[in-house]
Design a protein around this motif. Structure first.
Motif, mmCIF file in Angstrom:
data_model
loop_
_atom_site.group_PDB
_atom_site.id
_atom_site.type_symbol
_atom_site.label_atom_id
_atom_site.label_comp_id
_atom_site.label_asym_id
_atom_site.label_seq_id
_atom_site.Cartn_x
_atom_site.Cartn_y
_atom_site.Cartn_z
ATOM 1 N N LYS A 70 4.654 8.372 4.699
ATOM 2 C CA LYS A 70 5.887 8.175 5.454
ATOM 3 C C LYS A 70 5.769 6.866 6.213
ATOM 4 O O LYS A 70 4.673 6.475 6.618
ATOM 5 C CB LYS A 70 6.050 9.337 6.447
ATOM 6 C CG LYS A 70 7.163 9.204 7.436
ATOM 7 C CD LYS A 70 7.117 10.356 8.434
ATOM 8 C CE LYS A 70 7.970 10.022 9.639
ATOM 9 N NZ LYS A 70 7.865 11.036 10.690
ATOM 10 N N ILE A 71 6.895 6.168 6.409
ATOM 11 C CA ILE A 71 6.904 4.982 7.254
ATOM 12 C C ILE A 71 8.057 5.058 8.246
ATOM 13 O O ILE A 71 9.080 5.684 7.975
ATOM 14 C CB ILE A 71 7.008 3.660 6.455
ATOM 15 C CG1 ILE A 71 8.318 3.585 5.667
ATOM 16 C CG2 ILE A 71 5.814 3.468 5.540
ATOM 17 C CD1 ILE A 71 8.611 2.198 5.111
ATOM 18 N N ASP A 72 7.846 4.467 9.396
ATOM 19 C CA ASP A 72 8.904 4.274 10.377
ATOM 20 C C ASP A 72 9.059 2.777 10.586
ATOM 21 O O ASP A 72 8.055 2.069 10.708
ATOM 22 C CB ASP A 72 8.550 4.917 11.727
ATOM 23 C CG ASP A 72 8.608 6.426 11.700
ATOM 24 O OD1 ASP A 72 9.370 6.975 10.883
ATOM 25 O OD2 ASP A 72 7.891 7.057 12.496
ATOM 26 N N VAL A 73 10.296 2.308 10.616
ATOM 27 C CA VAL A 73 10.569 0.890 10.838
ATOM 28 C C VAL A 73 11.498 0.775 12.032
ATOM 29 O O VAL A 73 12.550 1.409 12.069
ATOM 30 C CB VAL A 73 11.216 0.247 9.584
ATOM 31 C CG1 VAL A 73 11.485 -1.221 9.811
ATOM 32 C CG2 VAL A 73 10.340 0.460 8.351
ATOM 33 N N ASN A 74 11.067 -0.028 13.013
ATOM 34 C CA ASN A 74 11.850 -0.211 14.226
ATOM 35 C C ASN A 74 11.852 -1.683 14.616
ATOM 36 O O ASN A 74 10.842 -2.375 14.434
ATOM 37 C CB ASN A 74 11.238 0.592 15.386
ATOM 38 C CG ASN A 74 11.266 2.074 15.109
ATOM 39 O OD1 ASN A 74 12.331 2.655 14.994
ATOM 40 N ND2 ASN A 74 10.101 2.682 14.970
ATOM 41 N N PRO A 75 12.950 -2.158 15.183
ATOM 42 C CA PRO A 75 12.968 -3.550 15.624
ATOM 43 C C PRO A 75 11.971 -3.761 16.767
ATOM 44 O O PRO A 75 11.905 -2.965 17.697
ATOM 45 C CB PRO A 75 14.398 -3.771 16.090
ATOM 46 C CG PRO A 75 15.020 -2.431 16.201
ATOM 47 C CD PRO A 75 14.202 -1.466 15.419
ATOM 48 N N ALA A 76 11.166 -4.823 16.650
ATOM 49 C CA ALA A 76 10.219 -5.171 17.700
ATOM 50 C C ALA A 76 10.769 -6.309 18.552
ATOM 51 O O ALA A 76 10.401 -6.458 19.702
ATOM 52 C CB ALA A 76 8.878 -5.560 17.092
ATOM 53 N N SER A 77 11.638 -7.113 17.961
ATOM 54 C CA SER A 77 12.305 -8.215 18.654
ATOM 55 C C SER A 77 13.511 -8.614 17.809
ATOM 56 O O SER A 77 13.837 -7.943 16.829
ATOM 57 C CB SER A 77 11.354 -9.400 18.851
ATOM 58 O OG SER A 77 11.083 -10.036 17.609
ATOM 59 N N ARG A 78 14.128 -9.719 18.158
ATOM 60 C CA ARG A 78 15.284 -10.169 17.354
ATOM 61 C C ARG A 78 14.877 -10.577 15.950
ATOM 62 O O ARG A 78 15.673 -10.528 15.033
ATOM 63 C CB ARG A 78 15.974 -11.365 18.036
ATOM 64 C CG ARG A 78 16.719 -10.992 19.282
ATOM 65 C CD ARG A 78 17.486 -12.144 19.932
ATOM 66 N NE ARG A 78 16.947 -13.467 19.682
ATOM 67 C CZ ARG A 78 17.657 -14.485 19.183
ATOM 68 N NH1 ARG A 78 18.933 -14.329 18.898
ATOM 69 N NH2 ARG A 78 17.100 -15.661 19.000
ATOM 70 N N ALA A 80 2.876 3.257 9.383
ATOM 71 C CA ALA A 80 2.643 3.923 8.104
ATOM 72 C C ALA A 80 1.739 5.125 8.340
ATOM 73 O O ALA A 80 0.725 5.018 9.026
ATOM 74 C CB ALA A 80 1.990 2.958 7.117
ATOM 75 N N TYR A 81 2.111 6.265 7.791
ATOM 76 C CA TYR A 81 1.376 7.510 7.985
ATOM 77 C C TYR A 81 0.636 7.896 6.703
ATOM 78 O O TYR A 81 1.181 7.802 5.609
ATOM 79 C CB TYR A 81 2.337 8.632 8.388
ATOM 80 C CG TYR A 81 3.060 8.311 9.680
ATOM 81 C CD1 TYR A 81 2.503 8.644 10.908
ATOM 82 C CD2 TYR A 81 4.276 7.641 9.657
ATOM 83 C CE1 TYR A 81 3.155 8.332 12.094
ATOM 84 C CE2 TYR A 81 4.935 7.319 10.841
ATOM 85 C CZ TYR A 81 4.377 7.669 12.051
ATOM 86 O OH TYR A 81 5.019 7.348 13.220
ATOM 87 N N ASP A 82 -0.593 8.335 6.874
ATOM 88 C CA ASP A 82 -1.452 8.754 5.761
ATOM 89 C C ASP A 82 -1.647 7.651 4.726
ATOM 90 O O ASP A 82 -1.714 7.914 3.522
ATOM 91 C CB ASP A 82 -0.911 10.026 5.093
ATOM 92 C CG ASP A 82 -1.014 11.236 5.997
ATOM 93 O OD1 ASP A 82 -1.954 11.292 6.808
ATOM 94 O OD2 ASP A 82 -0.147 12.127 5.897
ATOM 95 N N PHE A 90 0.857 -1.175 0.000
ATOM 96 C CA PHE A 90 0.000 0.000 0.000
ATOM 97 C C PHE A 90 0.895 1.227 0.000
ATOM 98 O O PHE A 90 2.085 1.148 0.313
ATOM 99 C CB PHE A 90 -0.951 0.019 1.213
ATOM 100 C CG PHE A 90 -0.254 -0.051 2.539
ATOM 101 C CD1 PHE A 90 0.144 1.105 3.192
ATOM 102 C CD2 PHE A 90 -0.002 -1.265 3.140
ATOM 103 C CE1 PHE A 90 0.794 1.047 4.416
ATOM 104 C CE2 PHE A 90 0.641 -1.339 4.368
ATOM 105 C CZ PHE A 90 1.035 -0.178 5.005
ATOM 106 N N ASP A 91 0.327 2.353 -0.395
ATOM 107 C CA ASP A 91 1.071 3.604 -0.412
ATOM 108 C C ASP A 91 0.905 4.330 0.918
ATOM 109 O O ASP A 91 -0.165 4.286 1.528
ATOM 110 C CB ASP A 91 0.565 4.516 -1.535
ATOM 111 C CG ASP A 91 0.844 3.930 -2.911
ATOM 112 O OD1 ASP A 91 1.853 3.225 -3.058
ATOM 113 O OD2 ASP A 91 0.043 4.196 -3.825
ATOM 114 N N ALA A 92 1.968 4.994 1.346
ATOM 115 C CA ALA A 92 1.926 5.795 2.566
ATOM 116 C C ALA A 92 2.815 7.013 2.360
ATOM 117 O O ALA A 92 3.787 6.969 1.611
ATOM 118 C CB ALA A 92 2.408 4.985 3.762
#
Length: 70
Positions: free
Chosen positions: A12-20, A27-29, A8-10
């Protein structure tokens, strides 16, 4: 390993580690309809529950559907 791919289109996105082994993605907008298109209806019903979906649809629309569809 279970791999899911969502398209899908967004704006802006932020990607962060949630676990190993997992990543958290924000995803924004993003258009909700294009996000939901990545899931089949059974997954959506299982996630939200039939009662909540029927409440959102409304009694009149549900009645009309079942009267027409039999």
């Amino acid at each position: 390993m279970n791999i899911s791919v969502l398209n899908f289109d967004a704006y802006k996105i932020d990607v962060n580690p949630a676990s190993r082994t997992l990543m958290g993605v924000s995803a924004y907008d993003a258009d909700g309809a294009t996000v939901l298109a990545n899931f089949d209806i059974e997954e959506i019903v299982n996630h939200f529950g039939a009662a909540e979906l029927l409440d959102e649809i409304g009694e009149q629309i549900a009645r009309r559907h079942f009267e027409i569809e039999g």
